[in-house]
Design a protein around this motif. Structure first.
Motif, PDB file in Angstrom:
ATOM      1  N   LEU A  93       0.915  -1.042  -0.055  1.00 32.19           N
ATOM      2  CA  LEU A  93      -0.142  -0.156   0.028  1.00 32.19           C
ATOM      3  C   LEU A  93       0.721   1.391  -0.021  1.00 32.19           C
ATOM      4  N   ASN A  94       1.672   1.340   0.942  1.00 35.33           N
ATOM      5  CA  ASN A  94       2.570   2.694   1.112  1.00 35.33           C
ATOM      6  C   ASN A  94       3.580   2.779  -0.159  1.00 35.33           C
ATOM      7  N   HIS A  95       4.170   1.608  -0.770  1.00 30.77           N
ATOM      8  CA  HIS A  95       4.872   1.514  -1.843  1.00 30.77           C
ATOM      9  C   HIS A  95       4.226   2.090  -3.025  1.00 30.77           C
ATOM     10  N   THR A  96       3.117   1.561  -3.271  1.00 27.47           N
ATOM     11  CA  THR A  96       2.305   2.128  -4.411  1.00 27.47           C
ATOM     12  C   THR A  96       1.905   3.522  -4.411  1.00 27.47           C
ATOM     13  N   LYS A  97       1.165   3.981  -3.158  1.00 26.61           N
ATOM     14  CA  LYS A  97       0.977   5.175  -3.030  1.00 26.61           C
ATOM     15  C   LYS A  97       2.031   6.183  -3.230  1.00 26.61           C
ATOM     16  N   ASP A  98       3.157   5.764  -2.686  1.00 27.55           N
ATOM     17  CA  ASP A  98       4.253   6.700  -2.776  1.00 27.55           C
ATOM     18  C   ASP A  98       4.799   6.839  -4.310  1.00 27.55           C
ATOM     19  N   HIS A  99       4.728   5.764  -5.275  1.00 25.07           N
ATOM     20  CA  HIS A  99       5.045   5.730  -6.603  1.00 25.07           C
ATOM     21  C   HIS A  99       4.089   6.881  -7.205  1.00 25.07           C
ATOM     22  N   PHE A 100       2.858   6.719  -6.875  1.00 24.47           N
ATOM     23  CA  PHE A 100       1.991   7.526  -7.890  1.00 24.47           C
ATOM     24  C   PHE A 100       1.873   9.053  -7.133  1.00 24.47           C
ATOM     25  N   LYS A 101       2.257   9.104  -5.821  1.00 24.18           N
ATOM     26  CA  LYS A 101       2.167  10.682  -5.387  1.00 24.18           C
ATOM     27  C   LYS A 101       3.636  11.254  -6.068  1.00 24.18           C
ATOM     28  N   GLY A 102       4.571  10.516  -6.301  1.00 20.37           N
ATOM     29  CA  GLY A 102       5.794  11.110  -6.907  1.00 20.37           C
ATOM     30  C   GLY A 102       5.510  11.308  -8.146  1.00 20.37           C
ATOM     31  N   GLN A 103       4.844  10.555  -8.774  1.00 17.51           N
ATOM     32  CA  GLN A 103       4.412  11.031 -10.261  1.00 17.51           C
ATOM     33  C   GLN A 103       3.459  12.385 -10.328  1.00 17.51           C
ATOM     34  N   TYR A 104       2.678  12.354  -9.328  1.00 12.43           N
ATOM     35  CA  TYR A 104       1.623  13.725  -9.417  1.00 12.43           C
ATOM     36  C   TYR A 104       2.636  14.857  -8.982  1.00 12.43           C
ATOM     37  N   ALA A 105       3.466  14.699  -8.359  1.00  6.02           N
ATOM     38  CA  ALA A 105       4.288  15.707  -7.607  1.00  6.02           C
ATOM     39  C   ALA A 105       5.043  16.284  -8.709  1.00  6.02           C
ATOM     40  N   LYS A 106       5.412  15.571  -9.684  1.00  7.91           N
ATOM     41  CA  LYS A 106       6.414  16.026 -11.048  1.00  7.91           C
ATOM     42  C   LYS A 106       5.366  16.898 -11.855  1.00  7.91           C
ATOM     43  N   LYS A 107       4.055  16.447 -11.770  1.00  9.30           N
ATOM     44  CA  LYS A 107       3.126  17.205 -12.929  1.00  9.30           C
ATOM     45  C   LYS A 107       2.397  18.309 -12.183  1.00  9.30           C
TER      46      LYS A 107
END
Length: 208
Positions: A93-107
């Motif tokens: 859960l935490n790993h997947t959330k962090d992955h997408f949060k990182g993606q959206y932070a770049k956007k």
């Protein structure tokens, strides 16, 4: 050795000890469902439906479990009654959330608004995804989580609250996570204190 006869806790400890390909094959057989299921649920809530992306994230989680000389595995299988599936669900859960949060932070600034994501627990029958009850439930959850932040409960305390109320873990199961650092009574006391704080708040303010 026939690894299929091991309990989940024994299998985890054997993986930490031996690193053999056979034991890791059994590890994947036993735990792949909870890992890929959690990844898929979170990813879909971010709008990512590609099975290839789901598989890549699952592979990243296996690599994470192997990192630092398999540092996480001894914690995961330390006690004979450790909730290994629950532990892995939180990791995924935490790993997947962090992955997408990182993606959206770049956007940020691109005009693309990230989807609001809750925990990876599938909605129960009475809160089936997309229905009126589900929408009301998600609104209520977000409001409760926001109030817990406002009431200055820590990230760890809010995670414990979410495991107990939103994902259906018992106080015993929550206490078994090594990072929690609380006895069963300690978890129960914390949950009671947080619940009472929310009740006090909504008793004084208009709430759900």
């Amino acid at each position: 050795m026939d690894y299929s006869e091991l309990t989940p806790q024994e299998l985890v400890r054997e993986c930490a000890r031996s690193r053999s390909a056979d034991v890791w094959e059994d590890f994947v057989r036993v735990f792949s469902k909870v890992i890929i299921g959690t990844v898929r649920n979170v990813a879909r809530r971010y709008g990512e439906n590609s099975p290839e992306v789901h598989d890549e994230l699952a592979q990243d989680i296996y690599l994470k479990l192997c990192a630092d000389n398999c540092r996480l595995l001894p914690e995961m299988g330390a006690a004979p009654n450790s909730n290994c599936h629950g532990f892995l669900k939180v990791v995924a859960l935490n790993h997947t959330k962090d992955h997408f949060k990182g993606q959206y932070a770049k956007k940020r600034g691109s005009g693309i608004a990230p989807e609001n994501v809750d925990d990876a627990q599938p909605a129960s029958a009475e809160h089936s995804t997309g229905g009126q009850a589900d929408m009301e439930w998600q609104v209520l959850k977000r409001e409760l989580e926001a109030k817990l932040v406002e009431l200055e409960f820590s990230d760890k305390e809010r995670t414990i609250f979410g495991l107990y109320y939103f994902q259906g873990f018992t106080a015993i199961q929550v206490s078994e996570f090594p990072w929690v650092g609380l006895s069963v009574k300690g978890v129960e006391s914390l949950i009671h204190r947080m619940t009472q704080a929310l009740r006090d708040f909504f008793g004084e303010h208009e709430g759900p």
